[in-house]
Enzyme design. Structure first.
Site, PDB file in Angstrom:
ATOM      1  N   HIS A   1      21.237  44.393  32.168  1.00  0.00           N
ATOM      2  CA  HIS A   1      20.560  45.702  32.057  1.00  0.00           C
ATOM      3  C   HIS A   1      21.547  46.816  31.700  1.00  0.00           C
ATOM      4  CE1 HIS A   1      17.301  44.336  35.191  1.00  0.00           C
ATOM      5  NE2 HIS A   1      16.874  44.124  33.958  1.00  0.00           N
TER       6      HIS A   1
ATOM      7  N   LEU B   1      14.644  49.316  38.508  1.00  0.00           N
ATOM      8  CA  LEU B   1      13.684  48.488  39.234  1.00  0.00           C
ATOM      9  C   LEU B   1      12.496  48.167  38.340  1.00  0.00           C
ATOM     10  CD1 LEU B   1      13.686  50.594  42.565  1.00  0.00           C
ATOM     11  CD2 LEU B   1      15.240  48.730  41.910  1.00  0.00           C
TER      12      LEU B   1
ATOM     13  N   GLY C   1      12.598  42.511  36.464  1.00  0.00           N
ATOM     14  CA  GLY C   1      13.981  42.248  36.872  1.00  0.00           C
ATOM     15  C   GLY C   1      14.515  43.542  37.472  1.00  0.00           C
TER      16      GLY C   1
ATOM     17  N   ARG D   1      12.417  36.759  41.094  1.00  0.00           N
ATOM     18  CA  ARG D   1      13.739  36.231  41.459  1.00  0.00           C
ATOM     19  C   ARG D   1      14.107  36.643  42.877  1.00  0.00           C
ATOM     20  NH1 ARG D   1      16.079  38.889  36.448  1.00  0.00           N
ATOM     21  NH2 ARG D   1      15.156  37.663  34.772  1.00  0.00           N
TER      22      ARG D   1
ATOM     23  N   MET E   1       3.961  45.762  41.703  1.00  0.00           N
ATOM     24  CA  MET E   1       4.067  46.690  42.835  1.00  0.00           C
ATOM     25  C   MET E   1       2.754  47.435  43.081  1.00  0.00           C
ATOM     26  SD  MET E   1       6.019  47.427  45.264  1.00  0.00           S
ATOM     27  CE  MET E   1       7.694  46.869  44.982  1.00  0.00           C
ATOM     28  N   ARG E   2       1.972  47.668  42.015  1.00  0.00           N
ATOM     29  CA  ARG E   2       0.675  48.344  42.198  1.00  0.00           C
ATOM     30  C   ARG E   2      -0.239  47.505  43.080  1.00  0.00           C
ATOM     31  NH1 ARG E   2       0.502  49.247  35.834  1.00  0.00           N
ATOM     32  NH2 ARG E   2       1.616  47.318  36.103  1.00  0.00           N
TER      33      ARG E   2
ATOM     34  N   GLY F   1      10.710  51.792  39.484  1.00  0.00           N
ATOM     35  CA  GLY F   1      11.481  53.005  39.788  1.00  0.00           C
ATOM     36  C   GLY F   1      10.845  54.262  39.239  1.00  0.00           C
ATOM     37  N   GLU F   2      10.206  54.149  38.063  1.00  0.00           N
ATOM     38  CA  GLU F   2       9.610  55.333  37.441  1.00  0.00           C
ATOM     39  C   GLU F   2       8.230  55.659  37.993  1.00  0.00           C
ATOM     40  OE1 GLU F   2       9.680  54.742  33.149  1.00  0.00           O
ATOM     41  OE2 GLU F   2      11.720  53.974  33.319  1.00  0.00           O
TER      42      GLU F   2
HETATM   43  P1  ADP Z   1      10.470  44.442  32.741  1.00  0.00           P
HETATM   44  O1  ADP Z   1      11.563  44.039  33.669  1.00  0.00           O
HETATM   45  O2  ADP Z   1       9.510  43.342  32.421  1.00  0.00           O
HETATM   46  O3  ADP Z   1      10.914  45.270  31.555  1.00  0.00           O
HETATM   47  P2  ADP Z   1       9.207  46.907  33.638  1.00  0.00           P
HETATM   48  O4  ADP Z   1      10.380  47.789  33.739  1.00  0.00           O
HETATM   49  O5  ADP Z   1       8.200  47.183  32.569  1.00  0.00           O
HETATM   50  O6  ADP Z   1       9.589  45.382  33.641  1.00  0.00           O
HETATM   51  O7  ADP Z   1       8.463  46.947  35.061  1.00  0.00           O
HETATM   52  C1  ADP Z   1       7.290  46.192  35.287  1.00  0.00           C
HETATM   53  C2  ADP Z   1       6.881  46.361  36.742  1.00  0.00           C
HETATM   54  O8  ADP Z   1       6.739  47.762  37.031  1.00  0.00           O
HETATM   55  C3  ADP Z   1       5.525  45.769  37.078  1.00  0.00           C
HETATM   56  O9  ADP Z   1       5.644  44.420  37.414  1.00  0.00           O
HETATM   57  C4  ADP Z   1       5.086  46.601  38.282  1.00  0.00           C
HETATM   58  O10 ADP Z   1       5.591  46.018  39.477  1.00  0.00           O
HETATM   59  C5  ADP Z   1       5.802  47.925  38.082  1.00  0.00           C
HETATM   60  N1  ADP Z   1       4.897  49.017  37.733  1.00  0.00           N
HETATM   61  C6  ADP Z   1       4.471  49.374  36.512  1.00  0.00           C
HETATM   62  N2  ADP Z   1       3.630  50.434  36.590  1.00  0.00           N
HETATM   63  C7  ADP Z   1       3.552  50.762  37.885  1.00  0.00           C
HETATM   64  C8  ADP Z   1       2.849  51.764  38.624  1.00  0.00           C
HETATM   65  N3  ADP Z   1       2.055  52.654  38.024  1.00  0.00           N
HETATM   66  N4  ADP Z   1       3.003  51.793  39.962  1.00  0.00           N
HETATM   67  C9  ADP Z   1       3.795  50.897  40.581  1.00  0.00           C
HETATM   68  N5  ADP Z   1       4.474  49.925  39.953  1.00  0.00           N
HETATM   69  C10 ADP Z   1       4.361  49.858  38.632  1.00  0.00           C
END
Ligand code: ADP
Length: 412
Positions: A192, A221, A224, A253, A295-296, A344-345
């Site tokens: 990352h 977060l 991965g 993981r 996480m949702r 994280g976002e």
């Molecule tokens: P990747 O590692 O596949 O690039 P992302 O950075 O897109 O993953 O993150 C995907 C994860 O983000 C989802 O599995 C979910 O857990 C979390 N996520 C996405 N949108 C939300 C949200 N609105 N609220 C909480 N968690 C979210």
């Protein structure tokens, strides 16, 4: 003035970013004059019976297009992408295309910066396949395919590991027999890196400071997940190791486990090494703990009183907090903590829980600011807090495009 003088020279300002996985290709075409996106899309399920191509032009008012058809391999995928771009007047044969930037997962120790691809560079990426068996082969295929399509263009490899090559040996080495480790290139590389580089720099910008003057903990977060400690713009520690398995609890993981868990599962559980590999990489983390990795969904289940989801969340937060504390100690002084990627976002409860009880470390989150939903980088710490807590959306494609363009400049 003659007619030739009146035609302005074509300036090559576009960069195509390719992220090639084993059965997918994600792409973005950017114009580096203003870092705007001209088109984005992805091809999924390459080589399967029905592949899917989704293409979104972001200029000229074109509509999003999606179709399912068999796409046999990466070459066919890139040709299909090229046809879509051509239909939008953005064809890959355009003299405005300056370079193609490729995400390459593992660059080992050699690649500390983005690199123009040559035969030797490709051979070195190939030599790293044993430490990145899932990713590097797909990245190589993507580069070769793009080379065949535009052999005249610079292809630039941007490595996930590069930002972490500044880690001191004390952080990068495992405490195992040195000769064995060196023979098999066993050490901590981190991943990352493109995101950690981008987010740590953006966090400094958000606070109106130069990256050189800041110590930042970045928490990437997503599905991965990884943390990094960045001192004065340089990474000094990160949570992923030889592979992306080490560190935080992730979607599927496990993150850190006692390595003896592997011996135990093999000797006592009768599992093969491949089975343990699959268990720890694909069936562990949040999905292993409660059956869901989103996480949702986990938050929804917690609201309904689901105990397995609540325990999974607690384990996730406990690990995250341990890393925040550890990286605080590594850095000595922390100016900012930045949350990024899908969780994280977007997941305010994760951010709140991760810093809860850390007031003595100067860390706090303002409830109202934390609840705001936005695509912008923003602060969520109260004014009195000594350490800034920020939400900084990551943009790995933009960072790859920037690094690519900075390297090749404008070849026209
Ligand atoms: P990747 O590692 O596949 O690039 P992302 O950075 O897109 O993953 O993150 C995907 C994860 O983000 C989802 O599995 C979910 O857990 C979390 N996520 C996405 N949108 C939300 C949200 N609105 N609220 C909480 N968690 C979210």
């Amino acid at each position: 003035m003659t007619s030739t003088e009146s035609i302005p020279p074509v300036t090559a300002t576009r960069v195509l970013v390719l992220n090639s996985g084993s059965s997918s290709v994600k792409y973005q075409l950017l114009d580096m004059r203003d870092s705007s996106r001209l088109a984005v899309g992805l091809v999924e399920r390459i080589g399967e019976e029905t592949s899917r191509l989704k293409h979104t032009p972001l200029t000229g008012g074109g509509e999003e297009r999606e179709r399912e058809e068999p796409i046999a391999d990466h070459e066919a995928a890139l040709k299909a992408v090229s046809a879509e771009l051509t239909a939008d007047g953005l064809g890959l044969d355009s003299p405005e295309l300056a370079a193609i930037g490729h995400r390459v997962v593992h660059g080992g120790l050699k690649f500390t910066a983005p690199t123009v691809v040559t035969d030797e560079v490709l051979a070195e990426i190939q030599r790293l396949v044993p430490v990145a068996p899932l990713h590097n082969p797909a990245n190589i295929t993507g580069i070769r395919t793009a080379q065949a399509l535009r052999p005249d263009l610079p292809q630039v490899a941007v490595f996930d590991t590069a930002f972490h090559t500044t880690m001191p040996e004390s952080a990068a080495r495992y405490a195992i027999d040195v000769a064995t480790a060196d023979q098999h290139r066993v050490r901590r590389y981190g991943f990352h890196g493109t995101s950690h580089a981008y987010v740590s720099r953006e966090t400094a910008g958000l606070l109106g400071k130069a990256p050189e003057d800041m110590n930042v903990i970045v928490l990437h977060l997503g599905n991965g997940a990884s943390a990094s400690a960045v001192r004065g713009g340089r990474c000094v520690e990160t949570s992923m190791g030889l592979t992306p398995l080490e560190g935080l609890v992730m979607g599927t993981r496990s993150g850190d486990v006692d390595p003896a868990v592997v011996f135990h599962l093999a000797r006592v559980g009768g599992m093969s090494i491949d089975e343990v590999d699959t268990l720890l990489n694909k069936k562990s983390g949040l999905v292993g703990l409660c059956g869901d990795n989103d996480m949702r969904e986990i938050r929804r289940r917690i609201d309904e009183g689901d105990e397995a989801a609540a325990l999974a969340f607690d384990i996730y937060i406990h690990r995250l907090k341990k890393y925040i504390g550890a990286y605080y100690a590594v850095l000595g002084r922390v100016d900012a903590i930045a949350f990024t990627a899908g969780v994280g976002e977007n997941a305010a409860p994760v951010r709140e829980a991760a810093v809860a009880g850390l007031e003595e470390l100067g860390l706090a989150v303002d409830g109202e600011l934390n609840a705001v939903r936005s695509d912008e980088a923003r602060l969520i710490s109260p004014e009195y807090a000594r350490v800034a807590v920020a939400v900084v959306p990551t943009d790995e494609e933009l960072e790859i495009a920037r690094q690519t363009y900075a390297l090749v400049g404008n070849p026209s």
